[in-house]
Design an enzyme around this catalytic site. Structure first.
Site, PDB file in Angstrom:
ATOM      1  N   HIS A  61       1.741  73.387 -14.713  1.00  0.00           N
ATOM      2  CA  HIS A  61       1.682  74.467 -15.700  1.00  0.00           C
ATOM      3  C   HIS A  61       1.448  73.847 -17.077  1.00  0.00           C
ATOM      4  CE1 HIS A  61       3.922  77.544 -12.963  1.00  0.00           C
ATOM      5  NE2 HIS A  61       2.612  77.554 -12.785  1.00  0.00           N
ATOM      6  N   ASP A  63       2.509  74.150 -20.054  1.00  0.00           N
ATOM      7  CA  ASP A  63       3.581  73.710 -20.958  1.00  0.00           C
ATOM      8  C   ASP A  63       4.175  72.360 -20.537  1.00  0.00           C
ATOM      9  OD1 ASP A  63       4.447  75.510 -18.822  1.00  0.00           O
ATOM     10  OD2 ASP A  63       6.477  75.303 -19.605  1.00  0.00           O
ATOM     11  N   HIS A  64       3.678  71.797 -19.414  1.00  0.00           N
ATOM     12  CA  HIS A  64       4.175  70.489 -18.962  1.00  0.00           C
ATOM     13  C   HIS A  64       3.099  69.402 -19.001  1.00  0.00           C
ATOM     14  CE1 HIS A  64       8.025  72.139 -17.387  1.00  0.00           C
ATOM     15  NE2 HIS A  64       7.297  73.242 -17.512  1.00  0.00           N
ATOM     16  N   HIS A 137       9.292  76.287  -7.384  1.00  0.00           N
ATOM     17  CA  HIS A 137       8.716  76.988  -8.536  1.00  0.00           C
ATOM     18  C   HIS A 137       7.572  77.850  -8.011  1.00  0.00           C
ATOM     19  CE1 HIS A 137       8.142  77.666 -12.717  1.00  0.00           C
ATOM     20  NE2 HIS A 137       7.105  76.880 -12.895  1.00  0.00           N
ATOM     21  N   ASP A 208      10.537  72.660 -13.804  1.00  0.00           N
ATOM     22  CA  ASP A 208      10.812  74.084 -13.596  1.00  0.00           C
ATOM     23  C   ASP A 208      11.185  74.335 -12.135  1.00  0.00           C
ATOM     24  OD1 ASP A 208       9.906  74.168 -16.144  1.00  0.00           O
ATOM     25  OD2 ASP A 208       8.211  75.532 -15.785  1.00  0.00           O
TER      26      ASP A 208
HETATM   27 ZN   LIG Z   1       7.497  75.346 -17.817  1.00  0.00          ZN
HETATM   28 ZN   LIG Z   2       6.205  76.126 -14.726  1.00  0.00          ZN
END
Ligand SMILES: [Zn+2]
Ligand SMILES: [Zn+2]
Length: 305
Positions: A61, A63-64, A137, A208
């Protein structure tokens, strides 16, 4: 071993919290766990240094991982020569290669992407390993456990002298676990002068995930568990639906794993200004829970000091 929280926010950054990244420094080596957008500036702000040898991605994802192309480019501008290893969940290697190569520029140092296997060893070094474990996740995801080997037992110098061992190379022989013979023919065994092996340290990073049994297992007796806590109890249903955890669930898990400390991270932007509430909810269940800010660093001591 020092841990620096470079990004403690969830999917959407805020002015206070950047997207996910965690730096671990161990004996001069730097390991980066996830690399959200802007991670390289966080590294500058918080003085962690840039010479990362390994990056461990929990999942793909944005944001990672969106900080990776920029970081790799800056490393190139810094004339880096040594290889950079990027460890990533199964089935994501080509996506990571595409991400890193998105500008078409080829860095002057090698970038090697390795897919890790949950339950397997992502990295084996002389004194520690990094293990990958399954998480839960919405996409292929793993968590990581950095586990140090046991250290040699304490050497009892006084006892060795009493037994007639002369100070010097025979001391090291014994400490290495080998029996030695003295001039008078006496044999001294290492067990006579060396204490039991002393445990190393363990740091676990989940990325996550919903709470899982695999995380409990990986975090067994961990010195530090860094668990995501996207939401408070008010949004527990949402946490389950979106493949995340609440602060209290993370705390429950830390209790079950008998971890020593719990750092809550990946805090949703919905809790901007009121993240203390999440820490309080966790501490109702697990005393040693805390919610770090970006830039906070903690030292992880050996369990026996
Ligand atoms: Zn995340
Ligand atoms: Zn994520």
């Amino acid at each position: 071993m020092q841990v620096t929280f470079l990004g403690t926010g969830g999917a959407v950054p805020t002015t206070r919290r950047n997207t996910s990244a965690l730096m671990v420094r161990r004996e001069g080596e730097r390991l980066l766990f996830d690399c959200g957008e802007g991670t390289q500036r966080q590294m500058m702000r918080f003085g962690t240094g840039f010479s990362v040898s390994h990056v461990f991605l929990s999942h793909l994802h944005g944001d990672h991982v969106l900080g990776l192309p920029g970081l790799c480019q800056t490393l190139d501008f810094n004339d880096r020569e040594e290889a950079l290893a990027i460890h990533t969940p199964p089935g994501t290697k080509s996506a990571v290669e595409n991400l890193v190569g998105v500008t078409g520029a080829r860095p002057g140092y090698p970038i090697r992407v390795h897919e890790v296997q949950p339950g397997g060893i992502a990295l084996r070094e002389e004194e520690y390993e990094v293990r990958a474990f399954e998480t839960d996740h919405r996409t292929r995801s793993v968590g990581y456990a950095l586990v140090e080997d046991d250290r040699k037992g304490r050497f009892d110098r006084e006892r060795a002298e009493e037994l007639g061992v002369p100070a010097g190379p025979l001391f090291s022989e014994l400490h290495e676990g080998n029996a030695v013979e003295l001039d008078d023919g006496t044999v001294v065994d290492p067990e006579q002068v060396v204490g039991p092996p002393r445990p190393g340290r363990k740091i676990v990073y989940t990325g996550d995930t919903r709470p899982t049994g695999a995380t409990v297992e990986a975090a067994d007796d961990a010195d530090l568990l860094v668990h995501e806590a996207s939401f408070g109890e008010d949004r527990s249903e949402r946490a389950g639906k979106t493949g995340h955890s609440t602060a209290r669930q993370a705390a429950d898990l830390a209790t079950r794993a008998d971890a020593k400390r719990l750092a809550l991270t990946h805090v949703s932007s919905r809790y901007a200004g009121e993240s203390d509430r999440l820490a309080a909810e966790a501490r109702e269940v697990f005393d040693d829970a805390f919610l770090p800010d970006d830039g906070d660093g903690i030292e992880i001591p050996y369990p026996d000091g």
